[in-house]
Design a protein around this motif. Structure first.
Motif, PDB file in Angstrom:
ATOM      1  N   UNK A   7     -12.418 -10.557   6.463  1.00  0.00           N
ATOM      2  CA  UNK A   7     -12.807  -9.503   7.394  1.00  0.00           C
ATOM      3  C   UNK A   7     -11.551  -8.797   7.892  1.00  0.00           C
ATOM      4  N   UNK A   8     -11.739  -7.583   8.356  1.00  0.00           N
ATOM      5  CA  UNK A   8     -10.632  -6.766   8.860  1.00  0.00           C
ATOM      6  C   UNK A   8     -11.043  -6.204  10.207  1.00  0.00           C
ATOM      7  N   UNK A   9     -10.115  -6.189  11.152  1.00  0.00           N
ATOM      8  CA  UNK A   9     -10.475  -5.759  12.499  1.00  0.00           C
ATOM      9  C   UNK A   9      -9.232  -5.289  13.249  1.00  0.00           C
TER      10      UNK A   9
ATOM     11  N   UNK B  44     -12.839 -16.770  11.363  1.00  0.00           N
ATOM     12  CA  UNK B  44     -11.796 -16.790  12.381  1.00  0.00           C
ATOM     13  C   UNK B  44     -11.924 -15.600  13.325  1.00  0.00           C
ATOM     14  N   UNK B  45     -12.355 -14.454  12.792  1.00  0.00           N
ATOM     15  CA  UNK B  45     -12.400 -13.239  13.591  1.00  0.00           C
ATOM     16  C   UNK B  45     -13.730 -13.040  14.317  1.00  0.00           C
ATOM     17  N   UNK B  46     -14.803 -13.660  13.817  1.00  0.00           N
ATOM     18  CA  UNK B  46     -16.141 -13.442  14.387  1.00  0.00           C
ATOM     19  C   UNK B  46     -16.205 -13.624  15.911  1.00  0.00           C
TER      20      UNK B  46
ATOM     21  N   UNK C  13     -12.051  -7.489  19.431  1.00  0.00           N
ATOM     22  CA  UNK C  13     -11.754  -6.811  18.174  1.00  0.00           C
ATOM     23  C   UNK C  13     -12.987  -6.032  17.734  1.00  0.00           C
ATOM     24  N   UNK C  14     -12.731  -4.987  16.949  1.00  0.00           N
ATOM     25  CA  UNK C  14     -13.815  -4.211  16.351  1.00  0.00           C
ATOM     26  C   UNK C  14     -13.675  -4.254  14.830  1.00  0.00           C
ATOM     27  N   UNK C  15     -14.794  -4.331  14.114  1.00  0.00           N
ATOM     28  CA  UNK C  15     -14.726  -4.386  12.643  1.00  0.00           C
ATOM     29  C   UNK C  15     -14.093  -3.123  12.066  1.00  0.00           C
TER      30      UNK C  15
END
Length: 308
Positions: free
Chosen positions: A172-174, A254-256, A264-266
């Protein structure tokens, strides 16, 4: 006269294999908890008993000779088998005892392995656990480990592999709301080349790849990292992203939590790829009781709602 091979002790064999794996006396001494001089004495003893040099010593490294390599290849699985047999003999029907030594990739140490080990230690109070964290693929038998944990593309061949943790993971990226407010939102993965990137680096030296997939399309980009942090310190990298220092690419699990709480925003979620989760792997041989107990726990976890 006694056969020289018969008077070589298990202890000396263990020291020899540790030196071969660690490529040095000092590194082997740290692993074994003995002094470098003791390691040197034991190697000299086994070479004297066998009448053949097993190691070539230089100022920078210690490498096995041809005879040493052949001996290590034959002894490593035998010593592992003997250790497993001794451990199993020490176990009663009611309780599991002994050492469970795992060689794992740093990626599973953030949120996959720790809660499992917590439950395992509670269930088996007489078991000791040692976790060696490294991202390079190693010969777990030669390293004196009972099992390893790696992702599919890095699994050793001819091993039993048991899924551990989520069956499917993703990248994922954020970025933080403040960062994305200051910078134009990327419309495609290549737009990220113009952004500040927070990159993660494996212990092998390789950067975690920024891979993207959308339908039949796939691509990998390599943005210069404004901030690069080792995978073992991934929480620090995520904190930097939350603080507005750039876009981070990392494991989705990890980012969820940070996406869910708004830190954070996707970024480009339609491009996030997925892949098989990690696996516990070990040789097709006698399985020591602590490892068998761990695989039993994994099986129970996977059957329960909380386990998958």
């Amino acid at each position: 006269m006694a056969n020289n091979a018969e008077v070589t002790s298990f202890d000396n064999v263990r020291v020899f294999l540790s030196v071969v794996e660690a490529r040095g006396f000092r590194a082997a001494s740290k692993r074994l908890g003995i002094s470098p001089s003791t390691v040197s004495e034991k190697i000299a003893e086994i070479e004297g008993q066998l009448g053949v040099p097993l190691l070539t010593r230089t100022t920078r490294s210690v490498m096995p000779t041809e005879a040493g390599s052949a001996l290590a290849a034959r002894l490593a699985p035998l010593l592992a088998e003997a250790r497993a047999a001794l451990q199993d003999a020490a176990n009663s029907q009611a309780e599991v005892r002994g050492l469970l030594k795992l060689n794992v990739t740093g990626a599973v140490m953030v949120d996959i392995l720790p809660p499992l080990i917590d439950r395992f230690l509670t269930l088996h109070p007489h078991v000791r656990v040692e976790i060696v964290v490294e991202d390079r693929l190693v010969d777990i038998v030669a390293a004196g480990c009972d099992a390893g944990i790696r992702y599919g593309e890095h699994l050793a061949k001819d091993m039993i592999a048991v899924p551990i943790g989520p069956p499917v993971q993703g990248l994922a990226y954020a970025g933080s709301p403040s960062y994305l407010a200051r910078n134009a939102a990327p419309l495609s993965p290549r737009d990220l080349l113009l952004h500040d990137a927070i990159r993660l680096r494996f212990s092998t030296g390789a950067l975690v790849a920024w891979d993207f997939e959308r339908g039949p399309e796939s691509m990998t980009i390599d943005p210069p990292g404004r901030l690069i942090i080792g995978v073992d310190a991934a929480p620090a990298a995520i904190a930097a992203a939350c603080a507005g220092h750039g876009v981070i690419g990392s494991f989705k699990n990890w980012l969820d939590p940070h996406i869910q709480n708004g830190s954070l925003r996707p970024v480009l979620p339609e491009w996030w790829p997925s892949f098989e989760g990690p696996r516990l792997y070990f040789p097709r041989r006698f399985v020591p009781a602590p490892l068998r107990a761990l695989t039993d726990l994994i099986a129970v976890e996977r059957k329960s709602p909380a386990g998958g």
